[in-house]
Motif scaffolding. Structure first.
Motif, PDB file in Angstrom:
ATOM      1  N   VAL A  11     100.055  83.268  42.931  1.00  0.00           N
ATOM      2  CA  VAL A  11      98.738  83.120  43.560  1.00  0.00           C
ATOM      3  C   VAL A  11      98.549  84.166  44.651  1.00  0.00           C
ATOM      4  O   VAL A  11      99.491  84.493  45.377  1.00  0.00           O
ATOM      5  CB  VAL A  11      98.585  81.698  44.160  1.00  0.00           C
ATOM      6  CG1 VAL A  11      97.157  81.484  44.679  1.00  0.00           C
ATOM      7  CG2 VAL A  11      98.938  80.632  43.133  1.00  0.00           C
ATOM      8  N   PHE A  12      97.325  84.656  44.770  1.00  0.00           N
ATOM      9  CA  PHE A  12      96.931  85.625  45.801  1.00  0.00           C
ATOM     10  C   PHE A  12      97.649  86.961  45.622  1.00  0.00           C
ATOM     11  O   PHE A  12      98.335  87.450  46.505  1.00  0.00           O
ATOM     12  CB  PHE A  12      97.198  85.087  47.213  1.00  0.00           C
ATOM     13  CG  PHE A  12      96.312  83.941  47.617  1.00  0.00           C
ATOM     14  CD1 PHE A  12      94.939  84.027  47.475  1.00  0.00           C
ATOM     15  CD2 PHE A  12      96.848  82.795  48.162  1.00  0.00           C
ATOM     16  CE1 PHE A  12      94.116  82.973  47.858  1.00  0.00           C
ATOM     17  CE2 PHE A  12      96.037  81.740  48.553  1.00  0.00           C
ATOM     18  CZ  PHE A  12      94.665  81.824  48.392  1.00  0.00           C
ATOM     19  N   ALA A  13      97.467  87.555  44.443  1.00  0.00           N
ATOM     20  CA  ALA A  13      98.017  88.885  44.196  1.00  0.00           C
ATOM     21  C   ALA A  13      97.177  89.576  43.138  1.00  0.00           C
ATOM     22  O   ALA A  13      96.673  88.932  42.216  1.00  0.00           O
ATOM     23  CB  ALA A  13      99.466  88.808  43.738  1.00  0.00           C
ATOM     24  N   ASP A  14      97.037  90.876  43.268  1.00  0.00           N
ATOM     25  CA  ASP A  14      96.322  91.645  42.247  1.00  0.00           C
ATOM     26  C   ASP A  14      97.138  91.732  40.964  1.00  0.00           C
ATOM     27  O   ASP A  14      96.578  91.851  39.874  1.00  0.00           O
ATOM     28  CB  ASP A  14      96.001  93.045  42.760  1.00  0.00           C
ATOM     29  CG  ASP A  14      94.960  93.043  43.868  1.00  0.00           C
ATOM     30  OD1 ASP A  14      94.231  92.037  43.999  1.00  0.00           O
ATOM     31  OD2 ASP A  14      94.886  94.047  44.615  1.00  0.00           O
ATOM     32  N   GLY A 263     108.473  92.507  51.108  1.00  0.00           N
ATOM     33  CA  GLY A 263     108.362  93.226  49.851  1.00  0.00           C
ATOM     34  C   GLY A 263     107.363  92.669  48.872  1.00  0.00           C
ATOM     35  O   GLY A 263     107.455  92.926  47.664  1.00  0.00           O
ATOM     36  N   ARG A 264     106.370  91.902  49.344  1.00  0.00           N
ATOM     37  CA  ARG A 264     105.323  91.362  48.493  1.00  0.00           C
ATOM     38  C   ARG A 264     103.991  92.031  48.823  1.00  0.00           C
ATOM     39  O   ARG A 264     103.859  92.719  49.840  1.00  0.00           O
ATOM     40  CB  ARG A 264     105.186  89.859  48.672  1.00  0.00           C
ATOM     41  CG  ARG A 264     106.433  89.068  48.366  1.00  0.00           C
ATOM     42  CD  ARG A 264     106.689  88.892  46.867  1.00  0.00           C
ATOM     43  NE  ARG A 264     107.838  88.032  46.673  1.00  0.00           N
ATOM     44  CZ  ARG A 264     107.765  86.698  46.634  1.00  0.00           C
ATOM     45  NH1 ARG A 264     106.592  86.087  46.754  1.00  0.00           N
ATOM     46  NH2 ARG A 264     108.848  85.969  46.471  1.00  0.00           N
ATOM     47  N   ALA A 265     103.002  91.774  47.966  1.00  0.00           N
ATOM     48  CA  ALA A 265     101.667  92.356  48.166  1.00  0.00           C
ATOM     49  C   ALA A 265     100.623  91.265  47.983  1.00  0.00           C
ATOM     50  O   ALA A 265      99.828  91.296  47.036  1.00  0.00           O
ATOM     51  CB  ALA A 265     101.429  93.512  47.198  1.00  0.00           C
ATOM     52  N   GLY A 266     100.655  90.269  48.873  1.00  0.00           N
ATOM     53  CA  GLY A 266      99.645  89.220  48.859  1.00  0.00           C
ATOM     54  C   GLY A 266      98.273  89.792  49.191  1.00  0.00           C
ATOM     55  O   GLY A 266      98.153  90.605  50.109  1.00  0.00           O
ATOM     56  N   ARG A 267      97.253  89.373  48.442  1.00  0.00           N
ATOM     57  CA  ARG A 267      95.900  89.870  48.637  1.00  0.00           C
ATOM     58  C   ARG A 267      94.898  88.735  48.506  1.00  0.00           C
ATOM     59  O   ARG A 267      94.992  87.914  47.587  1.00  0.00           O
ATOM     60  CB  ARG A 267      95.560  90.952  47.594  1.00  0.00           C
ATOM     61  CG  ARG A 267      96.445  92.196  47.656  1.00  0.00           C
ATOM     62  CD  ARG A 267      96.171  93.013  48.915  1.00  0.00           C
ATOM     63  NE  ARG A 267      96.944  94.259  48.935  1.00  0.00           N
ATOM     64  CZ  ARG A 267      98.127  94.402  49.517  1.00  0.00           C
ATOM     65  NH1 ARG A 267      98.708  93.349  50.101  1.00  0.00           N
ATOM     66  NH2 ARG A 267      98.748  95.565  49.514  1.00  0.00           N
ATOM     67  N   MET A 268      93.930  88.690  49.413  1.00  0.00           N
ATOM     68  CA  MET A 268      92.835  87.729  49.305  1.00  0.00           C
ATOM     69  C   MET A 268      91.605  88.276  49.999  1.00  0.00           C
ATOM     70  O   MET A 268      91.669  89.296  50.700  1.00  0.00           O
ATOM     71  CB  MET A 268      93.233  86.355  49.836  1.00  0.00           C
ATOM     72  CG  MET A 268      93.611  86.285  51.289  1.00  0.00           C
ATOM     73  SD  MET A 268      94.374  84.690  51.723  1.00  0.00           S
ATOM     74  CE  MET A 268      96.069  84.930  51.169  1.00  0.00           C
ATOM     75  N   ARG A 269      90.477  87.624  49.782  1.00  0.00           N
ATOM     76  CA  ARG A 269      89.215  88.041  50.384  1.00  0.00           C
ATOM     77  C   ARG A 269      88.560  86.825  51.013  1.00  0.00           C
ATOM     78  O   ARG A 269      88.539  85.744  50.422  1.00  0.00           O
ATOM     79  CB  ARG A 269      88.292  88.664  49.334  1.00  0.00           C
ATOM     80  CG  ARG A 269      86.995  89.241  49.892  1.00  0.00           C
ATOM     81  CD  ARG A 269      86.284  90.061  48.815  1.00  0.00           C
ATOM     82  NE  ARG A 269      85.073  90.686  49.323  1.00  0.00           N
ATOM     83  CZ  ARG A 269      83.833  90.244  49.071  1.00  0.00           C
ATOM     84  NH1 ARG A 269      83.647  89.163  48.319  1.00  0.00           N
ATOM     85  NH2 ARG A 269      82.786  90.865  49.572  1.00  0.00           N
ATOM     86  N   GLN A 281      89.243  83.619  48.611  1.00  0.00           N
ATOM     87  CA  GLN A 281      89.313  84.030  47.221  1.00  0.00           C
ATOM     88  C   GLN A 281      90.595  84.789  46.928  1.00  0.00           C
ATOM     89  O   GLN A 281      91.081  85.559  47.764  1.00  0.00           O
ATOM     90  CB  GLN A 281      88.109  84.912  46.881  1.00  0.00           C
ATOM     91  CG  GLN A 281      88.069  85.421  45.448  1.00  0.00           C
ATOM     92  CD  GLN A 281      88.822  86.719  45.238  1.00  0.00           C
ATOM     93  OE1 GLN A 281      88.898  87.541  46.143  1.00  0.00           O
ATOM     94  NE2 GLN A 281      89.400  86.893  44.061  1.00  0.00           N
ATOM     95  N   GLY A 282      91.150  84.565  45.740  1.00  0.00           N
ATOM     96  CA  GLY A 282      92.318  85.316  45.309  1.00  0.00           C
ATOM     97  C   GLY A 282      92.556  85.157  43.830  1.00  0.00           C
ATOM     98  O   GLY A 282      92.091  84.196  43.210  1.00  0.00           O
ATOM     99  N   ARG A 283      93.282  86.070  43.248  1.00  0.00           N
ATOM    100  CA  ARG A 283      93.603  86.003  41.827  1.00  0.00           C
ATOM    101  C   ARG A 283      94.824  85.123  41.589  1.00  0.00           C
ATOM    102  O   ARG A 283      95.718  85.039  42.431  1.00  0.00           O
ATOM    103  CB  ARG A 283      93.854  87.406  41.287  1.00  0.00           C
ATOM    104  CG  ARG A 283      92.635  88.311  41.359  1.00  0.00           C
ATOM    105  CD  ARG A 283      92.916  89.669  40.757  1.00  0.00           C
ATOM    106  NE  ARG A 283      91.772  90.555  40.893  1.00  0.00           N
ATOM    107  CZ  ARG A 283      91.738  91.806  40.456  1.00  0.00           C
ATOM    108  NH1 ARG A 283      92.801  92.331  39.864  1.00  0.00           N
ATOM    109  NH2 ARG A 283      90.653  92.540  40.620  1.00  0.00           N
ATOM    110  N   VAL A 284      94.841  84.477  40.430  1.00  0.00           N
ATOM    111  CA  VAL A 284      95.950  83.607  40.033  1.00  0.00           C
ATOM    112  C   VAL A 284      96.466  84.070  38.675  1.00  0.00           C
ATOM    113  O   VAL A 284      95.683  84.259  37.740  1.00  0.00           O
ATOM    114  CB  VAL A 284      95.510  82.139  39.949  1.00  0.00           C
ATOM    115  CG1 VAL A 284      96.686  81.248  39.558  1.00  0.00           C
ATOM    116  CG2 VAL A 284      94.893  81.675  41.260  1.00  0.00           C
TER     117      VAL A 284
END
Length: 294
Positions: A11-14, A263-269, A281-284
């Motif tokens: 969850v929450f990653a591109d 070393g992770r790349a968590g991403r959200m908006r 918002q985030g990708r799953v």
């Protein structure tokens, strides 16, 4: 014991394997509290969830499903990445919401809305930030937490206690160069009982999303054995958005980067709709599907 549908998601990653892992038991009915906690300890993930039939009713028909959220140490009233991940797992398994573009989750915090559409500028799945309780952090506690992070008072702009079902101390730092310098002391933070959410604004850039600010975040959590760092924390970022936007520190919409220190790349908006409701918002990404015997 019986086979139960199971999923593990990122969850929450591109891209898969860069965000926050979640285990979901889709047939949680009939499991005892002790069995749920035992399985959460066994998965050894930050959260494991159990999907159950809904009990809550409301003016618009009530919830689509009920969710219980466990860490290896106990149950949570609400958490962000388990909310999005469990919703996606439920949809993937054939769950049909009462409203086509809106899923309503029931949890200990109450009813949480999850949008499936791009309405209000959202990008895919997004949950509504729950009501937030926030308060000032006493100066003495602030100083102790900074010491436990190996940081100085001059590194800090502002702090707040933030609680939307998960309680954090939010710390807005002077600039992003401060964040990697933080060296959490497990004994110090555990003695204070503090989960620390550090954040700082990136300098504006001329890239593809130059119109939107970027917030760098570190989430230092408490575990049964010490502390750990979260790669992407929905509940923390929901409360940070409510605090920082209300206090004038940042304008919505904005994007979040989290997890670099591990070393992770968590991403959200983060975005607000016309009524002022903040959405996370985030990708799953689905990683594992199958059955577990519980």
């Amino acid at each position: 014991m019986q086979p139960r549908r199971f999923a593990q998601l990122d969850v929450f990653a591109d891209h898969a394997l860069q965000g926050n892992a979640l285990a979901v038991v889709l047939d949680g009915e009939g499991l005892s509290d002790a069995a749920m906690l035992d399985f959460a300890r066994w998965t050894n993930l930050s959260e494991t969830t159990f999907v159950l039939p809904p009990t809550a009713e409301g003016a618009d028909g009530g919830a689509d499903y009920r969710l219980r959220i466990f860490t290896p140490a106990g149950e949570l009233a609400f958490a962000g990445h388990p909310t999005l991940g469990s919703c996606q797992a439920w949809l993937n398994a054939g769950g049909t919401p009462r409203q086509a573009q809106r899923v309503v989750q029931e949890c200990a915090k109450g009813l949480v809305s999850i949008q499936r559409s791009a309405a209000a500028g959202l990008e895919g799945l997004a949950f509504a930030a729950p009501p937030l309780q926030r308060s000032e952090v006493p100066a003495g506690v602030q100083a102790q937490v900074l010491a436990a992070l190996a940081l100085q008072a001059s590194d800090l702009i502002a702090t707040q206690w933030l609680d939307n079902g998960s309680r954090w101390m939010g710390l807005l730092m002077r600039d992003i160069e401060v964040l990697p310098r933080a060296q959490p002391n497990a004994a110090g933070l555990r003695a204070l009982g503090v989960k620390a959410g550090l954040c700082a604004l990136h300098q504006p850039s001329s890239g593809a999303n130059a119109a939107e600010p970027v917030l760098e975040v570190r989430g230092i959590t408490l575990t049964a054995h010490g502390i750990a760092e979260d790669p992407a924390t929905g509940s923390l970022n929901a409360s940070l958005a409510q605090w920082l936007s209300a206090a004038g520190h940042i304008a919505l919409p904005y994007r979040v980067q989290q997890g670099a220190a591990i070393g992770r790349a968590g991403r959200m908006r983060l975005v607000a709709d016309a009524q002022g409701q903040i959405w996370v918002q985030g990708r799953v990404h689905s990683v594992v599907t199958g059955h577990v015997v519980l």
